[in-house]
Design a protein around this motif. Structure first.
Motif, PDB file in Angstrom:
ATOM      1  N   GLU A 174      -7.159  79.208  47.207  1.00 22.83           N
ATOM      2  CA  GLU A 174      -7.665  80.545  47.502  1.00 22.83           C
ATOM      3  C   GLU A 174      -7.009  81.576  46.594  1.00 22.83           C
ATOM      4  O   GLU A 174      -7.664  82.460  46.042  1.00 22.83           O
ATOM      5  CB  GLU A 174      -7.421  80.882  48.972  1.00 22.83           C
ATOM      6  CG  GLU A 174      -7.976  82.221  49.409  1.00 22.83           C
ATOM      7  CD  GLU A 174      -9.488  82.317  49.347  1.00 22.83           C
ATOM      8  OE1 GLU A 174     -10.000  83.443  49.395  1.00 22.83           O
ATOM      9  OE2 GLU A 174     -10.168  81.272  49.224  1.00 22.83           O
ATOM     10  N   TYR A 175      -5.698  81.466  46.394  1.00 22.06           N
ATOM     11  CA  TYR A 175      -5.003  82.392  45.500  1.00 22.06           C
ATOM     12  C   TYR A 175      -5.443  82.190  44.052  1.00 22.06           C
ATOM     13  O   TYR A 175      -5.623  83.167  43.305  1.00 22.06           O
ATOM     14  CB  TYR A 175      -3.487  82.186  45.596  1.00 22.06           C
ATOM     15  CG  TYR A 175      -2.883  82.601  46.906  1.00 22.06           C
ATOM     16  CD1 TYR A 175      -3.225  83.810  47.504  1.00 22.06           C
ATOM     17  CD2 TYR A 175      -1.968  81.786  47.565  1.00 22.06           C
ATOM     18  CE1 TYR A 175      -2.668  84.202  48.705  1.00 22.06           C
ATOM     19  CE2 TYR A 175      -1.393  82.170  48.774  1.00 22.06           C
ATOM     20  CZ  TYR A 175      -1.751  83.373  49.340  1.00 22.06           C
ATOM     21  OH  TYR A 175      -1.205  83.766  50.537  1.00 22.06           O
ATOM     22  N   ALA A 176      -5.621  80.929  43.638  1.00 18.36           N
ATOM     23  CA  ALA A 176      -5.979  80.640  42.244  1.00 18.36           C
ATOM     24  C   ALA A 176      -7.379  81.145  41.917  1.00 18.36           C
ATOM     25  O   ALA A 176      -7.582  81.854  40.918  1.00 18.36           O
ATOM     26  CB  ALA A 176      -5.878  79.138  41.993  1.00 18.36           C
ATOM     27  N   GLN A 177      -8.371  80.806  42.746  1.00  9.40           N
ATOM     28  CA  GLN A 177      -9.749  81.195  42.426  1.00  9.40           C
ATOM     29  C   GLN A 177      -9.960  82.694  42.593  1.00  9.40           C
ATOM     30  O   GLN A 177     -10.859  83.265  41.983  1.00  9.40           O
ATOM     31  CB  GLN A 177     -10.745  80.390  43.257  1.00  9.40           C
ATOM     32  CG  GLN A 177     -10.727  80.639  44.755  1.00  9.40           C
ATOM     33  CD  GLN A 177     -11.563  81.827  45.185  1.00  9.40           C
ATOM     34  OE1 GLN A 177     -12.492  82.218  44.474  1.00  9.40           O
ATOM     35  NE2 GLN A 177     -11.227  82.419  46.319  1.00  9.40           N
ATOM     36  N   SER A 178      -9.135  83.347  43.447  1.00  9.04           N
ATOM     37  CA  SER A 178      -9.300  84.780  43.682  1.00  9.04           C
ATOM     38  C   SER A 178      -8.930  85.625  42.473  1.00  9.04           C
ATOM     39  O   SER A 178      -9.291  86.812  42.420  1.00  9.04           O
ATOM     40  CB  SER A 178      -8.460  85.220  44.891  1.00  9.04           C
ATOM     41  OG  SER A 178      -8.982  84.689  46.091  1.00  9.04           O
ATOM     42  N   VAL A 179      -8.208  85.036  41.531  1.00  7.45           N
ATOM     43  CA  VAL A 179      -7.829  85.801  40.341  1.00  7.45           C
ATOM     44  C   VAL A 179      -9.063  86.354  39.642  1.00  7.45           C
ATOM     45  O   VAL A 179      -9.081  87.522  39.223  1.00  7.45           O
ATOM     46  CB  VAL A 179      -6.999  84.920  39.378  1.00  7.45           C
ATOM     47  CG1 VAL A 179      -6.949  85.534  37.985  1.00  7.45           C
ATOM     48  CG2 VAL A 179      -5.587  84.745  39.919  1.00  7.45           C
ATOM     49  N   PHE A 180     -10.099  85.538  39.503  1.00  9.54           N
ATOM     50  CA  PHE A 180     -11.290  85.987  38.779  1.00  9.54           C
ATOM     51  C   PHE A 180     -11.979  87.162  39.482  1.00  9.54           C
ATOM     52  O   PHE A 180     -12.151  88.231  38.873  1.00  9.54           O
ATOM     53  CB  PHE A 180     -12.271  84.827  38.590  1.00  9.54           C
ATOM     54  CG  PHE A 180     -11.695  83.653  37.852  1.00  9.54           C
ATOM     55  CD1 PHE A 180     -11.214  83.787  36.566  1.00  9.54           C
ATOM     56  CD2 PHE A 180     -11.629  82.409  38.449  1.00  9.54           C
ATOM     57  CE1 PHE A 180     -10.676  82.701  35.882  1.00  9.54           C
ATOM     58  CE2 PHE A 180     -11.106  81.319  37.782  1.00  9.54           C
ATOM     59  CZ  PHE A 180     -10.623  81.461  36.496  1.00  9.54           C
ATOM     60  N   PRO A 181     -12.378  87.027  40.751  1.00 10.26           N
ATOM     61  CA  PRO A 181     -13.050  88.170  41.395  1.00 10.26           C
ATOM     62  C   PRO A 181     -12.150  89.381  41.553  1.00 10.26           C
ATOM     63  O   PRO A 181     -12.620  90.520  41.445  1.00 10.26           O
ATOM     64  CB  PRO A 181     -13.484  87.621  42.756  1.00 10.26           C
ATOM     65  CG  PRO A 181     -12.665  86.413  42.984  1.00 10.26           C
ATOM     66  CD  PRO A 181     -12.392  85.837  41.631  1.00 10.26           C
ATOM     67  N   ASP A 182     -10.853  89.167  41.799  1.00  4.52           N
ATOM     68  CA  ASP A 182      -9.952  90.316  41.993  1.00  4.52           C
ATOM     69  C   ASP A 182      -9.806  91.132  40.714  1.00  4.52           C
ATOM     70  O   ASP A 182      -9.808  92.371  40.755  1.00  4.52           O
ATOM     71  CB  ASP A 182      -8.580  89.846  42.474  1.00  4.52           C
ATOM     72  CG  ASP A 182      -8.590  89.395  43.926  1.00  4.52           C
ATOM     73  OD1 ASP A 182      -9.616  89.614  44.601  1.00  4.52           O
ATOM     74  OD2 ASP A 182      -7.593  88.815  44.390  1.00  4.52           O
ATOM     75  N   VAL A 183      -9.699  90.454  39.584  1.00  9.69           N
ATOM     76  CA  VAL A 183      -9.597  91.178  38.307  1.00  9.69           C
ATOM     77  C   VAL A 183     -10.906  91.888  38.006  1.00  9.69           C
ATOM     78  O   VAL A 183     -10.927  93.065  37.617  1.00  9.69           O
ATOM     79  CB  VAL A 183      -9.225  90.210  37.163  1.00  9.69           C
ATOM     80  CG1 VAL A 183      -9.352  90.911  35.803  1.00  9.69           C
ATOM     81  CG2 VAL A 183      -7.797  89.694  37.340  1.00  9.69           C
TER      82      VAL A 183
END
Length: 353
Positions: free
Chosen positions: A283-292
């Motif tokens: 969850e933390y790893a994949q969230s990098v893309f949408p969060d940025v």
């Protein structure tokens, strides 16, 4: 025709999230009569999907089909009054979202127990009452295949399609090109667990405190991101998005486990001591893309220093949380570096459009 007229009106309250705009207003007559509502004073939610960067999987096109399946199994949920294909009309639960009542603080044992029992009831929704699954869906109980499917979506549907627009920004703030592969290579193989219906988006804005005796009860709304898969994924997304402190994070995990076992779903907790950290890391790893991307897209046409600093703070938080799951060893950029990267990306993006 009457529903469209009410949706296009100017009265009521408009609430927007990442995925939908909701106009909350009275049905009025004759729409109430046509829908079988008791009066025109009944409140309803006119729900319109927003055009947005697609960053989360949707396997069922119609939320109304999911709501139909869960009604009667998981407690009170909004009823879909009408589905007009491109938008829908829902009953309105009169209550206050946890995001308004308690945006960041501790929820307390009673609220956590109520949420844990919600997940246990969700696990009991019969699979044969759900809408059909996609043809490429992992086999029942194949938790590793389910994680591989999620990782493939993150790479093929989120990262790669947005690389042309956001690639330079990803590089500038330290998001590796092989982020998803890095995570999957390092992650241990998951234990097989029975699949069940997952909400995948149980956070404070999607949990409503509905008025009633003893302080009311909780109802979970917004089911359009529901999936069918490993229940530990649902627990992990909940733990991350609720932003619990350490003690409530641990308590929620224990209460969830106990509630699942009481409900007869002990096999859904198999291997969770090893596998829950894997799903949390994902969850933390994949969230990098949408969060940025969301931070960048939140900037106004002419961002000031405060706009850039706030967006940079969102990006920096996402990078800190993903550092361990992605094995990032280089020095993390500070807020000033991220702010400058956002400034340069914004100028280039506007020039390109």
């Amino acid at each position: 025709m009457f529903a469209e007229a009410r949706r296009s009106g100017r009265d009521g309250l408009v609430v927007s999230g990442h995925h939908n705009t909701n106009r909350i207003t009275h049905l009025r007559q004759p729409l109430a009569f046509l829908l079988g509502a008791e009066s025109g004073k009944v409140l309803a939610k006119f729900r319109t999907p927003l055009p947005t960067v697609e960053v989360v999987p949707r396997i069922w096109r119609r939320e109304s089909e999911v709501l139909r399946a869960v009604t009667g199994h998981v407690g009170e949920v909004p009823r879909c009054l009408a589905d007009f294909d491109t938008w829908s009309l829902h009953g309105y639960l009169d209550g206050r979202a946890l995001a308004d009542e308690n945006p960041a603080g501790r929820l307390g044992d009673a609220r956590l127990l109520e949420l844990a029992e919600f997940f246990a009831r969700l696990a009991g929704v019969p699979a044969d009452e759900l809408p059909p699954l996609p043809a490429d869906w992992p086999d029942e109980g194949d938790s590793q295949g389910f994680l591989v499917w999620l990782a493939g979506f993150a790479e093929r549907q989120v990262h790669q399609p947005n690389r042309s627009r956001f690639g330079l920004l990803f590089n500038a703030v330290g998001v590796p090109v092989d982020a998803v592969d890095r995570f999957m290579t390092a992650a241990p193989r998951l234990t097989d667990r029975p699949f069940c219906l997952l909400h995948t988006d149980v956070h404070r804005a999607n949990v409503v405190v509905v008025s009633g005796p003893g302080g009311g009860h909780l109802s979970v709304i917004d089911w359009e991101l529901a999936l069918y898969g490993d229940p530990l994924h649902d627990l992990a997304t909940h733990l991350v998005r609720m932003n619990y402190d350490k003690s409530e994070h641990d308590l929620m995990t224990r209460l969830w486990t106990e509630a699942m076992r009481r409900a007869g779903h002990e096999d859904m907790t198999d291997g969770m001591d090893v596998d829950l950290p894997v799903y949390l890391g994902f969850e933390y790893a994949q969230s990098v893309f949408p969060d940025v991307m969301r931070a960048a897209l939140s900037l106004p046409a002419h961002p000031g220093e405060q706009d850039l600093t706030e967006a940079a703070g969102q990006v920096s938080r996402a990078l800190r949380r993903a550092r361990e799951p992605l094995g990032l060893t280089a020095k993390m950029p500070d807020v000033r570096d991220v702010s400058e990267a956002l400034r340069e990306w914004h100028a280039a993006d506007r020039a390109a459009r």
